[in-house]
Design a protein around this motif. Structure first.
Motif, PDB file in Angstrom:
ATOM      1  N   THR B  54      20.436  95.840  75.122  1.00  0.00           N
ATOM      2  CA  THR B  54      19.130  95.201  75.229  1.00  0.00           C
ATOM      3  C   THR B  54      18.458  95.086  73.859  1.00  0.00           C
ATOM      4  O   THR B  54      17.841  94.073  73.558  1.00  0.00           O
ATOM      5  N   LYS B  58      17.161  91.728  72.038  1.00  0.00           N
ATOM      6  CA  LYS B  58      15.829  91.566  71.454  1.00  0.00           C
ATOM      7  C   LYS B  58      15.924  91.202  69.979  1.00  0.00           C
ATOM      8  O   LYS B  58      15.088  90.469  69.461  1.00  0.00           O
ATOM      9  N   THR B  61      16.882  87.463  69.744  1.00  0.00           N
ATOM     10  CA  THR B  61      15.815  86.527  70.107  1.00  0.00           C
ATOM     11  C   THR B  61      14.609  86.654  69.188  1.00  0.00           C
ATOM     12  O   THR B  61      13.623  85.958  69.368  1.00  0.00           O
ATOM     13  N   LEU B  63      12.632  89.243  68.924  1.00  0.00           N
ATOM     14  CA  LEU B  63      11.574  90.115  69.447  1.00  0.00           C
ATOM     15  C   LEU B  63      11.553  91.445  68.710  1.00  0.00           C
ATOM     16  O   LEU B  63      10.556  92.131  68.687  1.00  0.00           O
ATOM     17  N   ASP B  83       6.681  78.767  66.848  1.00  0.00           N
ATOM     18  CA  ASP B  83       6.607  79.087  68.273  1.00  0.00           C
ATOM     19  C   ASP B  83       7.119  77.976  69.188  1.00  0.00           C
ATOM     20  O   ASP B  83       7.944  78.212  70.068  1.00  0.00           O
ATOM     21  N   LYS B  86      10.823  77.382  68.858  1.00  0.00           N
ATOM     22  CA  LYS B  86      11.576  78.499  69.410  1.00  0.00           C
ATOM     23  C   LYS B  86      11.617  78.410  70.930  1.00  0.00           C
ATOM     24  O   LYS B  86      12.653  78.637  71.552  1.00  0.00           O
ATOM     25  N   ALA B  87      10.470  78.054  71.515  1.00  0.00           N
ATOM     26  CA  ALA B  87      10.410  77.955  72.973  1.00  0.00           C
ATOM     27  C   ALA B  87      11.349  76.875  73.479  1.00  0.00           C
ATOM     28  O   ALA B  87      11.907  76.980  74.572  1.00  0.00           O
ATOM     29  N   ILE B  90      15.221  78.502  72.694  1.00  0.00           N
ATOM     30  CA  ILE B  90      15.706  79.730  73.311  1.00  0.00           C
ATOM     31  C   ILE B  90      15.028  79.973  74.653  1.00  0.00           C
ATOM     32  O   ILE B  90      13.820  79.797  74.781  1.00  0.00           O
ATOM     33  N   VAL B  92      14.968  83.078  77.754  1.00  0.00           N
ATOM     34  CA  VAL B  92      15.444  84.424  78.051  1.00  0.00           C
ATOM     35  C   VAL B  92      15.159  84.762  79.507  1.00  0.00           C
ATOM     36  O   VAL B  92      14.072  84.530  80.000  1.00  0.00           O
ATOM     37  N   PHE B  94      14.826  87.976  81.537  1.00  0.00           N
ATOM     38  CA  PHE B  94      14.739  89.417  81.339  1.00  0.00           C
ATOM     39  C   PHE B  94      15.302  90.146  82.550  1.00  0.00           C
ATOM     40  O   PHE B  94      15.382  89.587  83.644  1.00  0.00           O
ATOM     41  N   GLN B  95      15.625  91.422  82.305  1.00  0.00           N
ATOM     42  CA  GLN B  95      16.302  92.212  83.325  1.00  0.00           C
ATOM     43  C   GLN B  95      15.546  92.221  84.658  1.00  0.00           C
ATOM     44  O   GLN B  95      16.131  92.079  85.712  1.00  0.00           O
ATOM     45  N   GLN B  96      14.221  92.420  84.583  1.00  0.00           N
ATOM     46  CA  GLN B  96      13.444  92.455  85.830  1.00  0.00           C
ATOM     47  C   GLN B  96      12.744  91.130  86.098  1.00  0.00           C
ATOM     48  O   GLN B  96      11.782  91.062  86.850  1.00  0.00           O
ATOM     49  N   ALA B  98      10.480  89.491  84.673  1.00  0.00           N
ATOM     50  CA  ALA B  98       9.274  89.367  83.857  1.00  0.00           C
ATOM     51  C   ALA B  98       8.447  88.139  84.215  1.00  0.00           C
ATOM     52  O   ALA B  98       7.866  87.495  83.360  1.00  0.00           O
ATOM     53  N   LEU B  99       8.411  87.801  85.510  1.00  0.00           N
ATOM     54  CA  LEU B  99       7.521  86.717  85.943  1.00  0.00           C
ATOM     55  C   LEU B  99       6.085  87.231  85.878  1.00  0.00           C
ATOM     56  O   LEU B  99       5.832  88.400  86.139  1.00  0.00           O
ATOM     57  N   ASP B 173      19.715  88.888  80.518  1.00  0.00           N
ATOM     58  CA  ASP B 173      19.868  90.339  80.463  1.00  0.00           C
ATOM     59  C   ASP B 173      20.220  90.841  81.858  1.00  0.00           C
ATOM     60  O   ASP B 173      19.372  90.851  82.743  1.00  0.00           O
TER      61      ASP B 173
END
Lengths: 307, 262
Positions: B54, B58, B61, B63, B83, B86-87, B90, B92, B94-96, B98-99, B173
């Motif tokens: 992870t 990060k 990306t 981060l 910004d 990049k948006a 890329i 991403v 995320f594992q959970q 991240a909404l 992820d």
């Protein structure tokens, strides 16, 4: 294929380890005990802790200064370039931190006025000056008590909410998601909260002023038999517009501090749920500490400039 | 499958990591990581728990700033990309997921569009519906809130959001962790489909051997703070104990079941 280690087979009757130790009354030789942590001398522990905490305090103050700078910069930027202002988010913050706090702020302002009035009457009676209680209540409520009590409640209500909300977003990687979408968490999360609270706290303070004076009126009627119209006259003589202003100008400063500290600690959360709790606590304690210290400085300042 | 085999041999590098070193205090996580991701390929990153997958994501990306080394995306250092660019470059997952829990699924998908494009509301809504469909969700899901979704749906919704601005590179992820095998298989198919139809480059972190075997062109394995990148066939012959155990262990799928890279 990697060979899995063979499972040892045994022909002995099955006996649990606890039973074995109990029956033989000794620990079998093939059992190793857990390693014990090395004992640290008491004196050294104190020194280490002192150093650690001093270092933390130093890092903390650097963090606050940096964050104040960044937050102020982002807020200023948002105000001069209104396209970046999140009006919907700000209005939600105003509703959450302001309107919902009205009942508790009003109630506590009344209570504080009653407390001061009671003390005033008791202390001033021997000198025959109990009528001056009205002056005492109105001046202390307008200059100090209303804004202080409001700031403390808001720090407890909203400062903690900011820290917890942003902290949970951090744990759930939502803050990272914002960054990766090219959105600045400062602009999206911190600025609306700061602007919202800077709008709200002066208004809440004014509300607390009014409620405090009403509380004072009620208690004056009850203790001193001063009618409401007389009370209004007295207040008129006792206070000036500048007393009201002294209270109100402090509110936006306190609001900025509370919102900023809450957001800062929220963004500091890392990893666990425990961390959310710890940072929330710190945010509230630190915000209240700074608010009261600043209030003391303000008192000295206003005294020096003769307000 | 043929198109994929081509992609794995052709394509110029779209992302490269040069000499990445990451350390937290005294604990070293990465010690000189070099690898390249080619345009249009699907690369899987595997490694034991705590091997820094992870953190690597990060770092790639932008981060997390590495202690040493740099990451180039399309030849530019990742931290220098502005910004909006990049948006668009890329995405991403995320594992959970991240909404953002205060926004509905559709609003989540529209958020990057709202802030980085000047599309009309109606156009945004249509695009969001399309992205949701692309991620395999019913359009009705759009009005739901993240709290009302199941694990698999959260991943799909987050994938729809990651796809919002048609990124060239998608980072995932653990896209299949915590999902039942059928849903996980659905995600695998989705990755392959997006890769073939839209030419998206995928970098996915996964523990899921099925995903590694069925979708990845190449696999990067993090062992001992270093990275080994190769096709699965070559990795199968590796003598490195951890890699050998991973690919030949009791959980590895039957080797005959895959026909990758051939």
């Amino acid at each position: 294929m990697a060979q899995a280690p063979p499972i040892p087979t045994s022909t002995e009757p099955k006996q649990s380890l606890t039973e074995r130790i109990r029956s033989e009354n000794k620990i079998p030789d093939d059992l190793k005990s857990l390693p014990k942590p090395k004992p640290v001398p008491r004196g050294r522990e104190v020194v280490t802790l002192l150093g650690k905490n001093a270092h933390e305090a130093w890092v903390d103050s650097l963090d606050i200064v940096t964050f104040v700078g960044r937050a102020a910069n982002a807020t200023f930027f948002a105000i001069v370039r209104p396209r970046y202002l999140k009006l919907a988010a700000i209005s939600r913050q105003v509703a959450d931190t302001g309107i919902n706090a009205l009942p508790i702020v009003g109630l506590l302002a009344v209570m504080i006025a009653i407390v001061i009035a009671y003390q005033g009457v008791v202390q001033l009676r021997p000198y025959g000056g109990e009528d001056l209680t009205v002056n005492l209540v109105s001046v202390s409520v307008l200059r100090e008590m209303a804004v202080l009590i409001t700031a403390i409640i808001v720090a407890g209500r909203s400062g903690s909410a900011f820290a917890a909300e942003i902290g949970v977003m951090k744990v759930r990687e939502e803050v990272d998601a914002l960054k990766v979408m090219g959105l600045d968490p400062m602009e999206m999360l911190v600025v609306p909260r700061i602007i919202g609270l800077v709008i709200t706290l002066p208004l809440l303070t004014f509300f607390a002023d009014v409620m405090g004076l009403i509380g004072g009126a009620a208690i004056s009627q009850f203790l001193l038999h001063i009618s409401p119209s007389q009370y209004i006259d007295r207040v008129h003589q006792a206070v000036d517009v500048k007393d009201l202003l002294v209270g109100l100008v402090k509110a936006p400063v306190f609001a900025f501090i509370i919102a900023m500290i809450g957001c800062m600690h929220g963004l500091r959360v890392s990893g666990s749920a425990e961390s959310v709790g710890r940072e929330t606590t710190r945010a509230v304690v630190k915000a209240i500490f700074i608010v009261i210290s600043l209030d003391a400085l303000f008192s000295i300042f206003f005294e020096k400039v003769g307000w | 499958m043929k198109a994929k085999a081509q992609a794995s041999t052709k394509g110029e590098p779209i992302l490269s990591a040069r000499g990445i070193v990451n350390a937290f205090g005294k604990q070293k996580v990465h010690d000189g990581i070099d690898f390249e991701v080619r345009r249009g390929e699907i690369i899987g990153i595997a490694g034991g728990s705590g091997s820094g997958k992870t953190v690597l994501l990060k770092t790639l990306t932008g981060l997390h700033t590495p202690n040493k080394g740099k990451v180039l995306v399309e030849g530019k250092p990742v931290e220098s990309i502005d910004d909006a660019q990049k948006a668009a470059l890329i995405g991403v997952l995320f594992q959970q997921g991240a909404l953002f829990s205060s926004l509905s699924v559709a609003q989540n998908v529209m958020l990057p569009m709202r802030l980085h494009t000047d599309l009309e509301d109606e156009e945004q809504e249509k695009l969001a519906a399309m992205k949701l469909a692309l991620a395999g969700l019913e359009t009705d899901t759009g009005i739901k809130f993240p709290g009302e979704l199941s694990g698999g749906m959260v991943k799909r919704a987050a994938l729809a959001r990651a796809l919002a601005l048609d990124p060239r590179i998608l980072f995932l992820d653990e896209p299949t962790s915590g999902l039942d095998p059928i849903t996980a298989g659905g995600i695998d198919e989705l990755i392959l489909k997006l890769n073939q139809d839209l030419g998206v480059t995928f970098i996915l972190i996964t523990h899921d051997l099925n995903t590694l075997f069925t979708v990845c062109d190449r696999v990067a394995i993090l062992v001992d703070h270093k990275i080994t990148v190769d096709t699965l066939d070559n990795l199968m012959r590796s003598n490195q104990p951890w890699i050998h155990d991973l690919l030949h262990g009791p959980r590895a799928p039957n080797k005959k079941g895959h026909s990758h890279g051939s």
